[in-house]
Design an enzyme around this catalytic site. Sequence first.
Site, PDB file in Angstrom:
ATOM      1  N   GLY A   8       4.688  11.213   7.593  1.00 19.14           N
ATOM      2  CA  GLY A   8       6.075  11.115   7.266  1.00 19.14           C
ATOM      3  C   GLY A   8       6.421   9.723   7.545  1.00 19.14           C
ATOM      4  O   GLY A   8       5.654   8.836   6.801  1.00 19.14           O
TER       5      GLY A   8
ATOM      6  N   SER B  18       6.348   3.954   5.687  1.00 23.25           N
ATOM      7  CA  SER B  18       5.890   5.244   5.361  1.00 23.25           C
ATOM      8  C   SER B  18       4.462   5.406   5.936  1.00 23.25           C
ATOM      9  O   SER B  18       3.728   4.589   6.121  1.00 23.25           O
ATOM     10  CB  SER B  18       5.866   5.452   3.777  1.00 23.25           C
ATOM     11  N   MET B  19       4.214   6.722   6.323  1.00 19.22           N
ATOM     12  CA  MET B  19       3.124   7.205   7.082  1.00 19.22           C
ATOM     13  C   MET B  19       2.258   8.188   6.302  1.00 19.22           C
ATOM     14  O   MET B  19       1.443   9.063   7.077  1.00 19.22           O
ATOM     15  CB  MET B  19       3.156   7.373   8.549  1.00 19.22           C
ATOM     16  N   GLY B  20       2.085   8.281   5.271  1.00 18.90           N
ATOM     17  CA  GLY B  20       1.563   9.460   4.276  1.00 18.90           C
ATOM     18  C   GLY B  20       1.712  10.885   4.897  1.00 18.90           C
ATOM     19  O   GLY B  20       3.043  11.057   5.163  1.00 18.90           O
TER      20      GLY B  20
ATOM     21  N   GLY C  31       5.215   6.614  -2.522  1.00 18.51           N
ATOM     22  CA  GLY C  31       5.967   5.607  -1.910  1.00 18.51           C
ATOM     23  C   GLY C  31       7.022   5.235  -2.567  1.00 18.51           C
ATOM     24  O   GLY C  31       8.383   4.882  -1.924  1.00 18.51           O
ATOM     25  N   ASP C  32       7.102   4.765  -3.973  1.00 19.35           N
ATOM     26  CA  ASP C  32       8.050   4.488  -4.826  1.00 19.35           C
ATOM     27  C   ASP C  32       9.258   5.382  -4.775  1.00 19.35           C
ATOM     28  O   ASP C  32      10.545   5.124  -4.587  1.00 19.35           O
ATOM     29  CB  ASP C  32       7.677   3.950  -6.076  1.00 19.35           C
TER      30      ASP C  32
HETATM   31  O1  LIG Z   1       2.063  -3.629  -8.055  1.00 18.95           O
HETATM   32  P1  LIG Z   1       0.837  -3.068  -7.486  1.00 18.95           P
HETATM   33  O2  LIG Z   1       0.923  -3.184  -5.959  1.00 18.95           O
HETATM   34  O3  LIG Z   1      -0.288  -3.707  -8.066  1.00 18.95           O
HETATM   35  O4  LIG Z   1       1.006  -1.557  -7.769  1.00 18.95           O
HETATM   36  C1  LIG Z   1       1.044  -0.966  -8.911  1.00 18.95           C
HETATM   37  C2  LIG Z   1       0.750   0.615  -8.698  1.00 18.95           C
HETATM   38  O5  LIG Z   1       1.330   1.276  -7.915  1.00 18.95           O
HETATM   39  C3  LIG Z   1       2.257   2.100  -8.219  1.00 18.95           C
HETATM   40  O6  LIG Z   1       3.388   1.687  -8.457  1.00 18.95           O
HETATM   41  C4  LIG Z   1       2.270   3.425  -7.387  1.00 18.95           C
HETATM   42  O7  LIG Z   1       2.655   3.065  -6.220  1.00 18.95           O
HETATM   43  C5  LIG Z   1       1.427   2.380  -9.672  1.00 18.95           C
HETATM   44  O8  LIG Z   1       2.337   3.160 -10.568  1.00 18.95           O
HETATM   45  C6  LIG Z   1       1.019   1.072 -10.218  1.00 18.95           C
HETATM   46  O9  LIG Z   1      -0.283   1.375 -10.732  1.00 18.95           O
END
Ligand SMILES: O=P(O)(O)OC[C@H]1O[C@](O)(CO)[C@@H](O)[C@@H]1O
Length: 303
Positions: A223, A218-220, A250-251
Amino acid sequence: MIYTVTSSPSLDLIVSLSSTLESGGNFRAIEEELRPGGKGINISIMLKNLGCNSTALGFVAGFSGDELMRMTMASGINTGFIRVRRGRTRINIRIKDTKETKINGLGPTVTSDDINYLINKIKIIKENDILVLAGMVPPSLPQDIYRTFFENIKAGTKVIIDTPPDVFAPLLELKPFLVKPNLYELQDFLQKELSDNDKVIEAARAIRDKGAQNVLVSMGKNGAVFVDCEDNAYVIATPGGDAIDRTGAGDSMIAGFISDYLESADLKSAAYMAVATGAATATYKGIAPKEYVRELRECMGEI
Ligand SMILES: O=P(O)(O)OC[C@H]1O[C@](O)(CO)[C@@H](O)[C@@H]1O
């Protein structure tokens, strides 16, 4: 079935300031919001928005764990959380002024019994199910916990890993179905700048050659680059729009990928849907709804 594992879920406290955050200063929020968080939880929420059921697994604890479970269930998601006794589910803070400052917490203390309970849940995952391993591994857990989870699933389960490259690198030999680093993490990991798309494709191919079946970088706002198991490489532009809230973008890409792949069985189509879904959440306050994702996907046109 789809299962998401978040070894350290969170409540995300998102606070907006009217002035610029300075270390040592005293600030008052002009807006605040509490959301369920952690990568696998966001993926499950986005999947639900896209019409796919999943079960969210992970460790929760304390009052913040109770609230996380309440919020996750209120979103209509099946949960199979392991409740641990010591500590509390972390509260991750996002401070928004002109930029976004993130502080991610530590999470509870997880014992080997707690880990075994989760392994027992993972053992019932069937062939052809999808298992997503997502997010950081907290210091209280064995750092090779994802390998243990991976080794306890049946052959044929599609494993998707949404973690930084230092976490997924040792797992590549186990042949995950998909890994999704973001460009910044990948550059950090490789200790070099990937200054154009060809360099990103080359890096993605190197990850695939080490064992991942498919790689989505992923590249923000630029794209994504997608390299698949047949060595096709695609550079996929976002459908545009200014990011207002990147938390969970990203999720959301992972959820978009899964939902499309389950319907189309087409990797390229899934990668395009991943980009549309990530862009939708980045340009929306919170995890985007299905109609908005569809709108952005349509803007990207036929592939
Ligand atoms: O597991 P990591 O890398 O600490 O990231 C958790 C954070 O990233 C997110 O899942 C967003 O990607 C947030 O909801 C959460 O606070």
